[in-house]
Design an enzyme around this catalytic site. Structure first.
Site, PDB file in Angstrom:
ATOM      1  N   ALA B  35      14.412  57.665 -10.096  1.00 23.00           N
ATOM      2  CA  ALA B  35      13.306  58.363  -9.426  1.00 23.00           C
ATOM      3  C   ALA B  35      13.838  59.221  -8.281  1.00 23.00           C
ATOM      4  O   ALA B  35      14.780  58.830  -7.592  1.00 23.00           O
ATOM      5  CB  ALA B  35      12.310  57.340  -8.884  1.00 23.00           C
ATOM      6  N   ASP B  36      13.214  60.403  -8.073  1.00 20.81           N
ATOM      7  CA  ASP B  36      13.523  61.179  -6.868  1.00 20.81           C
ATOM      8  C   ASP B  36      12.408  60.937  -5.846  1.00 20.81           C
ATOM      9  O   ASP B  36      11.495  60.145  -6.099  1.00 20.81           O
ATOM     10  CB  ASP B  36      13.720  62.669  -7.206  1.00 20.81           C
ATOM     11  CG  ASP B  36      12.452  63.323  -7.755  1.00 20.81           C
ATOM     12  OD1 ASP B  36      11.356  62.752  -7.576  1.00 20.81           O
ATOM     13  OD2 ASP B  36      12.560  64.406  -8.357  1.00 20.81           O
ATOM     14  N   SER B  37      12.510  61.601  -4.689  1.00 16.49           N
ATOM     15  CA  SER B  37      11.566  61.276  -3.613  1.00 16.49           C
ATOM     16  C   SER B  37      10.116  61.591  -4.008  1.00 16.49           C
ATOM     17  O   SER B  37       9.195  60.854  -3.662  1.00 16.49           O
ATOM     18  CB  SER B  37      11.949  62.008  -2.334  1.00 16.49           C
ATOM     19  OG  SER B  37      11.956  63.392  -2.569  1.00 16.49           O
ATOM     20  N   ASP B  39       8.952  61.512  -7.066  1.00 17.39           N
ATOM     21  CA  ASP B  39       8.556  60.465  -8.024  1.00 17.39           C
ATOM     22  C   ASP B  39       8.024  59.240  -7.293  1.00 17.39           C
ATOM     23  O   ASP B  39       7.015  58.659  -7.690  1.00 17.39           O
ATOM     24  CB  ASP B  39       9.765  60.010  -8.864  1.00 17.39           C
ATOM     25  CG  ASP B  39      10.156  61.034  -9.925  1.00 17.39           C
ATOM     26  OD1 ASP B  39       9.256  61.636 -10.517  1.00 17.39           O
ATOM     27  OD2 ASP B  39      11.369  61.197 -10.156  1.00 17.39           O
TER      28      ASP B  39
END
Ligand SMILES: NC(=O)c1ccc[n+]([C@@H]2O[C@H](COP(=O)([O-])OP(=O)(O)OC[C@H]3O[C@@H](n4cnc5c(N)ncnc54)[C@H](OP(=O)(O)O)[C@@H]3O)[C@@H](O)[C@H]2O)c1
Lengths: 251, 78
Positions: B35-37, B39
């Site tokens: 996950a990225d920020s 997400d």
């Protein structure tokens, strides 16, 4: 551009009762989008609705004050109920001027401009972006001004808000680009609307002299740039500012 | 009605586009599930919608693993 290009889209255009916003609303509607245009009064909203009805299109008119969060929520609920979903195209066009030399500018003139022209865009983008990121599709188009880039005596407040929009749009474009949502800016030059009709004749003449194409722009010429950014043809354009100003400022 | 754990895992699968078997209780959204920020913010919003609650920012920051999400929901609901 073809008549059915925006068929699946729902567009929200703020400040669509007159001037540039009215032209944007008709153009997006002509291209097939279901459009909600807004005015600050119920009378204005019903005139927008009547215009859509005259053109035989599915558009609606809504009452919206972009400085009021509750008004924004109510407008979005109305869009959802009447057009069948949240906006997939958001055009932040509503804007005002309160010109004064900074030496004389009151705090209130500063605040009103920042609130109506810049904070409003923060509010509307926040309210609309969730459904766009979820759908992995969306277009946000913010209407800035040539003045935000060139500066203009007597418009410190307006220029600050309009320049702010550009930095805001670039940042948001980076945040939600990965979700298939583009964020762009159109910066009009000197366009023939109520806003510029207020200018003194001498200032108008001087301004015209600084425009290589030698005339004011028409609202439809701004609407054309907005329609491009909303179209599938602009899928790979984000974080940009399109200047439509007759050559008044060349970047 | 499915359990909190099942509902949380379903949301994680949908939001992050990962396989169900990857979503173990110990899996970290960022380190294990990619996950990225954005997400993680969207994940918390999806949890808020699913469980009809508001998760304050201070709490949201502490939800970094599947288990933490399940525990949070169990502690604050029902
Ligand atoms: N005209 C130009 O030369 C020019 C140049 C550069 C940039 N722009 C920008 O282009 C945009 C449109 O300008 P325009 O010339 O078409 O302006 P306009 O003719 O003065 O129309 C302004 C529109 O904004 C709406 N509005 C005003 N305050 C609002 C508020 N608090 N909440 C919601 N809506 C509000 C008005 O609604 P009501 O009708 O209900 O009052 C109207 O629909 C503005 O952002 C302006 O800064 C214009």
């Amino acid at each position: 551009m073809s008549d059915s290009m925006l068929d699946a889209e729902i567009a929200l255009v703020t400040g669509a009762s007159r001037g540039i916003g009215a032209a944007i609303a008709s153009e997006l509607s002509r291209l097939g989008a279901k459009v909600a245009g807004t005015a600050t009064t119920e009378g204005g909203a019903s005139r927008i609705a009547a215009r859509f009805a005259d053109a035989d299109s599915a558009g609606i008119g809504l009452c919206l004050d972009v400085t009021q969060p509750t008004s924004i929520e109510a407008a979005l609920t109305a869009v959802e109920e009447q057009l069948g979903g949240r906006p997939t195209i958001l055009v932040n066009n509503a804007g005002i001027t309160r010109d004064n030399l900074l030496m004389r500018m009151k705090e209130q003139e500063w605040d009103e401009i920042l609130d109506t022209n810049l904070s409003s865009v923060f509010r509307l983008c926040k309210a609309c972006m969730r459904s766009m990121t979820k759908a992995r599709h969306g277009r946000i188009i913010n209407i800035s001004s040539v003045v935000g880039v060139s500066g203009n005596a007597g418009q410190c407040n307006y220029a600050a808000a309009k320049a702010g929009l550009i930095g805001f749009s670039k940042s948001l474009a980076r945040e939600i680009g990965p979700r298939g949502v583009t964020v762009n800016v159109v910066a009009p030059g000197f366009i023939d609307t109520d806003m510029t009709r207020e200018l003194p004749e001498a200032q108008r003449e001087a301004l015209l002299g600084s425009i290589p194409l030698g005339r004011l722009g028409a609202p439809e010429e701004i609407a054309a740039a907005v329609a491009f950014l909303a179209s599938p043809a602009a899928a790979y354009v984000t974080g940009q500012t399109i200047h439509v100003n007759g050559g008044m400022l060349m970047i | 009605m499915s359990s909190v754990e099942e509902r949380v895992r379903k949301i994680v699968v949908e939001q992050l586009g990962v396989k169900e078997e990857e979503v173990t209780m110990d899996a970290s959204f960022v380190d294990d599930l990619g996950a990225d920020s954005l997400d993680t913010v969207e994940l918390v919003m999806a949890l808020e919608e699913e469980f009809e609650t508001e998760i304050p920012d201070e709490d949201a920051e502490k939800i970094t693993k599947v288990k933490e999400a399940v525990d949070y929901v169990n502690a604050h609901l029902g």
